[in-house]
Write an enzyme that holds these catalytic residues in place. Structure first.
Site, mmCIF file in Angstrom:
data_model
loop_
_atom_site.group_PDB
_atom_site.id
_atom_site.type_symbol
_atom_site.label_atom_id
_atom_site.label_comp_id
_atom_site.label_asym_id
_atom_site.label_seq_id
_atom_site.Cartn_x
_atom_site.Cartn_y
_atom_site.Cartn_z
ATOM 1 N N HIS A 166 0.855 -1.365 0.047
ATOM 2 C CA HIS A 166 -0.005 -0.079 -0.024
ATOM 3 C C HIS A 166 0.791 1.292 0.046
ATOM 4 O O HIS A 166 0.244 2.241 -0.010
ATOM 5 C CB HIS A 166 -1.046 0.035 1.280
ATOM 6 C CG HIS A 166 -2.082 -1.169 1.182
ATOM 7 N ND1 HIS A 166 -3.289 -0.954 0.782
ATOM 8 C CD2 HIS A 166 -1.837 -2.288 1.406
ATOM 9 C CE1 HIS A 166 -3.917 -2.012 0.906
ATOM 10 N NE2 HIS A 166 -3.284 -3.053 1.246
ATOM 11 N N ASP A 373 3.523 9.502 -1.239
ATOM 12 C CA ASP A 373 2.258 8.782 -0.805
ATOM 13 C C ASP A 373 1.952 7.779 -1.802
ATOM 14 O O ASP A 373 2.006 7.790 -2.886
ATOM 15 C CB ASP A 373 1.167 9.830 -0.825
ATOM 16 C CG ASP A 373 0.084 9.182 0.321
ATOM 17 O OD1 ASP A 373 0.219 8.011 0.789
ATOM 18 O OD2 ASP A 373 -0.746 10.299 0.824
HETATM 19 C C1 G6P Z 1 -0.353 3.416 5.817
HETATM 20 C C2 G6P Z 1 -0.063 2.203 5.640
HETATM 21 C C3 G6P Z 1 -0.856 1.093 6.510
HETATM 22 C C4 G6P Z 1 -1.346 1.702 7.825
HETATM 23 C C5 G6P Z 1 -1.714 2.864 7.952
HETATM 24 C C6 G6P Z 1 -1.869 3.488 9.221
HETATM 25 O O1 G6P Z 1 -1.615 3.463 4.906
HETATM 26 O O2 G6P Z 1 0.116 1.645 4.634
HETATM 27 O O3 G6P Z 1 -0.420 -0.315 6.521
HETATM 28 O O4 G6P Z 1 -2.045 0.670 8.671
HETATM 29 O O5 G6P Z 1 -0.905 3.612 7.109
HETATM 30 O O6 G6P Z 1 -0.639 3.501 10.059
HETATM 31 P P1 G6P Z 1 -0.627 2.838 11.520
HETATM 32 O O7 G6P Z 1 1.047 2.696 11.892
HETATM 33 O O8 G6P Z 1 -1.360 3.404 12.368
HETATM 34 O O9 G6P Z 1 -1.195 1.310 11.280
#
Ligand code: G6P
Length: 732
Positions: A166, A373
């Protein structure tokens, strides 16, 4: 249809402790929404970390979480505080996240982080193994679990495994900084399908693969031992209808009205996102500051609503960013604010759907300017929420989303000047133009929604599995290997035609002139010594090298793809005329290309000149090689030589000799009751074609071949030869 096991760091639930009780709140990110649109018949299970460390859970809470999640089709993977520190805060968010978002100076390389990352990936694997069935498809998500595909592949060799990243995949120049780059690639290539948001990430990934692992790829298909792994772009979409219909919801309308009333006639610029340094929040605010300083007419006439969503607060960089941001907001408000005007409305929290869409709705401009991003769904949501309404999106070209949102104002987020100009252009754009631009983007977003995204990914996963099955239809199965060994045993007069490089010895990790290892020498000696066997090493190497390496094992030798043959009398003979005057005109060209292509070399053999580029930059050498080939084809038009393209080589050689013709020297003798030929290269195809239908021909690798059977690797050929030589028991 088997089940779908989704494995991600996060579950689609937030679990928090409130007043001593555990609270479960659904947090349906894009992925959860995408999956919810799959047909009912497809049973789904989601595995992930519940977001609280084991140490924070009391008494029976683990069981409580397990039961509650089970009812929602989810399974928790529990992690200790030490694991979360090393894996999540450490390797994920201090190593991979900054590096993959092009912040090498923020990147921390720590062995202990890496060790814990590996350990946690193994823990996820163990959890999957507790529930996985043979027919299940497994879809692994994101940078937290890049080793998981390989770990699963080792334990479930035939299962369907997909992986989606992602975040961006950086240029190979950035990726190669990672001390564990080989292991990460190896981990990912355990999957059957690897998906990215954009073609740029696909391109960077493939060039990392070819530069770092030397694995080949064509049209996004990477050949990994016995499998082909597909790499492709699947731009993640949103639940378009949900956002476009939001304004029909009276609660959203009320929210929008409330905000508008507060702000009055002023224009609203919106900035929403996690408080992450990759999102370029400071730079955005600085640009807004510059905009107000350069455009005094807008002071008091425009408000920036900045929603910074708390994230990764356990990591110092994120805490520091919050401080800097809050100072900057204070400075701008101090400078341009008046009693009735606050230039920046700052909120440090996440917003529920109604408030968020209310804001989308009421905002005149959305300023989405990350420095990097992977995709950025806010940009897409804003456009969707503007169905039939004006509103201008300013989006950074460093987001994956910009690829699909070309009608927005696309800016370089590092250029404050460009953001300032875009803000002005956005605020002054005629409403009709805004509507027209949005309409085109809306249509695109509606078509490629998040459900299309997940369906596309899963159907590509099934397709690549079918391709693999087709390709391995000729695989040398244990049953065929057994039959081969039995036929060998029964026979009295056996011919073994064996190619050398890539068949008996591998290329990887060894210098090209390392020579054979003791294992293969002993094995060949043993096979050659058997009175029933005639062993011929059929190679492209020059005769001096072959003689030096294999001259004493007693086998017959074929050098230079059949230009030289050494039979039982140990004398070298050639069917070719000795006139090689053509070399004089070809050699300087090859030398010129060698000088211009660092890492490439020229090899001179009696009847050929070879340009080797295995050690050169793969993409550069490929381009140079194509140029060289065109030049050579031209030059050799009137000569009795041919130009051949092989495995990282370009060879100019005398016509009239090839491995097929060389093999004929032995095949012509009658009475063989067992023939085995093995090779890996295009030059071995002529040898395979010269064989009768009953002969066992084996190709190492899975590219197109006339051989009857395929095997994965040199290792498998060696195992087979060991079995024939009696070094391995012939029990299945
Ligand atoms: C991005 C990453 C995700 C992640 C999200 C939130 O979108 O690609 O894998 O879950 O950020 O970040 P966190 O560290 O809070 O899971």
């Amino acid at each position: 249809m088997g089940r779908l096991l989704v494995v991600a760091n996060r579950l689609p639930f937030n679990i928090a402790r409130k007043a001593k009780e555990l609270h479960f709140r659904q947090s349906p990110g894009g992925l959860a929404v995408g999956l919810s649109s799959l047909p009912e018949s497809c049973e789904r299970l989601w595995l992930g970390w519940p977001g609280m460390t084991n140490e924070k859970l009391k008494g029976k809470e683990e069981d409580q979480i397990r039961d509650r999640l089970a009812a929602e089709g989810c399974r928790p993977v529990f992690l200790s505080r030490r694991q979360v520190e090393g894996y999540y805060q450490g390797f994920c968010n201090k190593t991979i996240w900054p590096l993959f978002h092009y912040f090498p100076r923020r990147t921390v390389y720590e062995d202990r982080f890496w060790k814990t990352y590996r350990q946690v990936n193994e823990a996820f694997c163990d959890e999957v193994m507790k529930i996985a069935d043979k027919g299940d498809s497994i879809w692994v998500h994101d940078y937290q679990l890049m080793l998981l595909p390989k770990l699963l592949r080792e334990r479930l060799p035939d299962s369907k495994i997909g992986f989606f990243l992602h975040i961006p995949w950086p240029s190979s120049e950035i990726f190669r900084l990672l001390p564990w780059r080989e292991q990460i690639l190896d981990g990912l290539l355990g999957a059957d399908l690897i998906g990215f948001h954009t073609y740029d990430y696909v391109r960077h990934f493939l060039s990392s693969v070819s530069r770092i692992t030397a694995m080949e790829h064509t049209l996004g298909n990477v050949s990994v031992a016995n499998r082909v792994v597909k790499v492709d772009a699947f731009p993640m979409g949103i639940d378009y209808e949900k956002y476009s219909q939001a304004i029909g919801d009276p609660r959203v309308k009320k929210e929008a009205g409330k905000i508008r009333k507060r702000i009055g006639e002023r224009k609203i610029i919106l900035s929403v996102g996690r408080l992450d340094y990759s999102k370029g929040i400071i730079q955005r605010l600085e640009a807004f500051d510059l905009f107000l300083s350069q455009n005094p007419q807008y002071r008091g006439a425009v408000t920036l609503i900045m929603v910074a969503v708390p994230t990764r607060t356990g990591v110092e960089d994120y805490r520091e960013l919050r401080n800097s941001l809050e100072q900057l907001v204070g400075r701008i408000n101090g400078e341009y604010g008046t009693m009735g005007y606050i230039p920046v409305w700052y909120l440090y929290r996440s917003l529920p759907f109604v408030e968020l869409t209310g804001l989308y709705n009421v905002s005149d401009v959305a300023l989405v300017t990350p420095l990097r991003d992977g995709m950025n769904l806010v940009a897409k949501e804003y456009i969707a929420a503007k169905a039939d309404q004006p509103g201008v999106l300013v989006v950074s070209e460093m987001t994956g989303a910009a690829r699909e949102l070309g009608e927005a104002l696309v800016v370089n987020s590092c250029s404050k000047g460009a953001i300032v100009d875009a803000i002005k252009q956005a605020l002054e754009m005629p409403p009709l133009e805004q509507l027209e631009r949005n309409k085109i983007m809306q249509e695109r977003l509606r078509r490629y929604s998040v459900s299309r995204w997940s369906q596309d990914f899963l159907s590509a996963l099934s397709d690549i599995k079918k391709t693999q099955e087709r390709m391995s239809a000729n695989r040398l199965s244990p049953a065929i290997a057994k039959k081969l060994a039995q036929d060998y045993r029964k026979s009295r007069k056996r011919l073994l035609l064996l190619d050398y490089d890539g068949t008996l010895v591998g290329f990887k990790g060894k210098p090209a002139d390392a020579g054979p290892d003791t294992e293969i020498l002993a094995l060949l000696k043993k096979l050659t010594a058997h009175p029933n066997n005639t062993v011929v090493i059929v190679s492209g190497r020059d005769r001096t090298t072959l003689e030096k390496w294999l001259g004493e094992i007693g086998a017959a030798l074929v050098a230079e793809h059949g230009a030289w043959i050494r039979r039982d009398d140990r004398k070298w003979q050639t069917p070719l005329s000795r006139d090689t005057a053509w070399k004089e005109s070809i050699r300087p060209i090859l030398q010129l290309y060698t000088d211009r292509t660092p890492g490439s070399t020229v090899e001179e053999k009696d009847f050929s000149l070879v340009w080797h580029y295995r050690r050169a930059d793969p993409e550069f050498a490929y381009v140079r090689g194509q140029e060289l080939k065109a030049a050579l084809v031209n030059l050799t038009e009137n000569l009795d030589v041919g130009v051949f393209e092989g495995n990282k080589i370009l060879e100019v050689k005398s016509r009239g000799a090839n491995k097929g013709r060389a093999a004929e020297h032995w095949l012509a003798r009658r009475g063989w009751d067992f023939i085995l030929a093995a090779g890996d290269d295009y030059t071995d195809e002529e040898m395979f074609s010269a064989l009768s239908d009953e002969a066992y021909s084996i190709k190492v690798g899975f590219s197109a071949s006339t051989a009857r059977f395929n095997v994965d690797s040199v290792k498998e050929i060696r195992l087979l030869l060991k079995r024939l030589s009696g070094d391995l028991n012939d029990t299945p």
